[in-house]
Design an enzyme around this catalytic site. Sequence first.
Site, PDB file in Angstrom:
ATOM      1  N   GLY A   1      34.217  47.861  37.801  1.00 16.62           N
ATOM      2  CA  GLY A   1      35.306  47.043  38.172  1.00 16.62           C
ATOM      3  C   GLY A   1      34.532  45.399  38.242  1.00 16.62           C
ATOM      4  O   GLY A   1      33.629  45.645  39.152  1.00 16.62           O
TER       5      GLY A   1
ATOM      6  N   GLN B   1      37.598  37.776  42.552  1.00 20.23           N
ATOM      7  CA  GLN B   1      36.043  38.058  42.722  1.00 20.23           C
ATOM      8  C   GLN B   1      35.539  37.391  42.552  1.00 20.23           C
ATOM      9  O   GLN B   1      34.883  37.279  42.650  1.00 20.23           O
ATOM     10  CB  GLN B   1      35.812  39.965  42.714  1.00 20.23           C
ATOM     11  CG  GLN B   1      36.754  40.592  43.408  1.00 20.23           C
ATOM     12  CD  GLN B   1      35.264  41.706  43.503  1.00 20.23           C
ATOM     13  OE1 GLN B   1      36.305  42.430  42.430  1.00 20.23           O
ATOM     14  NE2 GLN B   1      35.243  42.399  43.951  1.00 20.23           N
TER      15      GLN B   1
ATOM     16  N   CYS C   1      32.291  47.870  47.365  1.00 18.66           N
ATOM     17  CA  CYS C   1      32.735  46.758  46.939  1.00 18.66           C
ATOM     18  C   CYS C   1      31.914  45.312  46.605  1.00 18.66           C
ATOM     19  O   CYS C   1      31.532  45.132  47.259  1.00 18.66           O
ATOM     20  CB  CYS C   1      34.332  46.425  47.517  1.00 18.66           C
ATOM     21  SG  CYS C   1      35.037  44.365  46.602  1.00 18.66           S
ATOM     22  N   LEU C   2      31.903  44.662  45.303  1.00 15.52           N
ATOM     23  CA  LEU C   2      31.239  44.074  44.786  1.00 15.52           C
ATOM     24  C   LEU C   2      31.351  42.825  46.381  1.00 15.52           C
ATOM     25  O   LEU C   2      30.398  42.380  46.155  1.00 15.52           O
ATOM     26  CB  LEU C   2      30.815  42.702  43.685  1.00 15.52           C
ATOM     27  CG  LEU C   2      30.519  44.488  42.541  1.00 15.52           C
ATOM     28  CD1 LEU C   2      31.160  43.929  41.206  1.00 15.52           C
ATOM     29  CD2 LEU C   2      28.932  44.633  43.189  1.00 15.52           C
TER      30      LEU C   2
ATOM     31  N   HIS D   1      40.718  50.081  42.666  1.00 10.83           N
ATOM     32  CA  HIS D   1      40.710  49.247  43.861  1.00 10.83           C
ATOM     33  C   HIS D   1      41.332  48.301  42.770  1.00 10.83           C
ATOM     34  O   HIS D   1      41.322  47.058  43.806  1.00 10.83           O
ATOM     35  CB  HIS D   1      38.511  49.815  43.527  1.00 10.83           C
ATOM     36  CG  HIS D   1      37.504  48.891  44.116  1.00 10.83           C
ATOM     37  ND1 HIS D   1      37.331  49.500  45.346  1.00 10.83           N
ATOM     38  CD2 HIS D   1      37.250  47.978  43.886  1.00 10.83           C
ATOM     39  CE1 HIS D   1      36.392  48.270  46.167  1.00 10.83           C
ATOM     40  NE2 HIS D   1      36.633  47.198  45.139  1.00 10.83           N
ATOM     41  N   GLU D   2      40.526  47.722  41.695  1.00 10.98           N
ATOM     42  CA  GLU D   2      40.924  46.811  41.044  1.00 10.98           C
ATOM     43  C   GLU D   2      42.209  46.010  41.089  1.00 10.98           C
ATOM     44  O   GLU D   2      42.648  45.412  42.063  1.00 10.98           O
ATOM     45  CB  GLU D   2      40.181  47.297  39.431  1.00 10.98           C
ATOM     46  CG  GLU D   2      38.985  47.525  39.187  1.00 10.98           C
ATOM     47  CD  GLU D   2      37.645  46.528  40.102  1.00 10.98           C
ATOM     48  OE1 GLU D   2      38.224  45.121  40.299  1.00 10.98           O
ATOM     49  OE2 GLU D   2      36.883  46.961  40.379  1.00 10.98           O
TER      50      GLU D   2
ATOM     51  N   HIS E   1      42.983  45.042  44.283  1.00 12.54           N
ATOM     52  CA  HIS E   1      42.359  42.779  44.179  1.00 12.54           C
ATOM     53  C   HIS E   1      43.317  42.714  43.819  1.00 12.54           C
ATOM     54  O   HIS E   1      43.159  41.384  43.878  1.00 12.54           O
ATOM     55  CB  HIS E   1      41.383  43.303  43.896  1.00 12.54           C
ATOM     56  CG  HIS E   1      39.704  43.452  43.937  1.00 12.54           C
ATOM     57  ND1 HIS E   1      39.490  43.151  45.756  1.00 12.54           N
ATOM     58  CD2 HIS E   1      39.003  44.198  43.970  1.00 12.54           C
ATOM     59  CE1 HIS E   1      37.605  43.472  45.942  1.00 12.54           C
ATOM     60  NE2 HIS E   1      37.952  44.584  44.469  1.00 12.54           N
TER      61      HIS E   1
HETATM   62 ZN    ZN Z   1      36.167  45.760  45.405  1.00  8.94          ZN
END
Ligand code: ZN
Length: 200
Positions: free
Chosen positions: A48, A53, A110-111, A152-153, A156
């Site tokens: 995701g 991000q 998380c990226l 999670h997304e 964000h």
């Molecule tokens: Zn993340």
Amino acid sequence: MPLTIVQSGEPVLRKPARPLRPNEIRSREIRELIQQMKETMYAAPGVGLAAPQVGQGIQLAVIEDRPEYTQDWTPQQLAERERKPVPFHVIINPRIRLVGEESLEYLEGCLSLANLLALTSRARKVKVECVDENGEPKIIEASGWYARILQHEIDHLAGTMYVDHMYPRTLMTVESFTRHWKDKPLSEMKKVLLGASPGH
Ligand code: ZN
């Protein structure tokens, strides 16, 4: 070319994102952004990616859990995470509701917090109302790993990250995970890392 994924500490990751207006959703800019975010998510790779991000404070995220990401996993590992493939899709202006009282604990990464993982509790089931990339209303009912991805997304888009929910004592590098915990039951990891002080 994949976009640059911003890392924790960038203000855009901590500001609530703004909803997209209906006339923006089908614009060329947003269509191009979705395509670039898809490529960026594949290149990372990740399951995701939320617009903040990549530096865009708008309520848009892309999600896909590809079968090849888990092809080497045992049925037990998949069952433990309640993880199944999810096709590519876009969520815009989502509202999420946690369904029921059940939660699931698993390691989450998380990226935008590169190379880190931590045990994080999430609701097992969620219901999401959003629109897709054509502006069509969608209702998503999800459970297990997919419900975790959605939580999670959508976090964000509100300026929230998994570290706000994690068990801080379990924060680890991917290298430590691979060295110590990859093949061990979650209960053993919790016993050692949480010790006598479980809880957040
Ligand atoms: Zn993340």
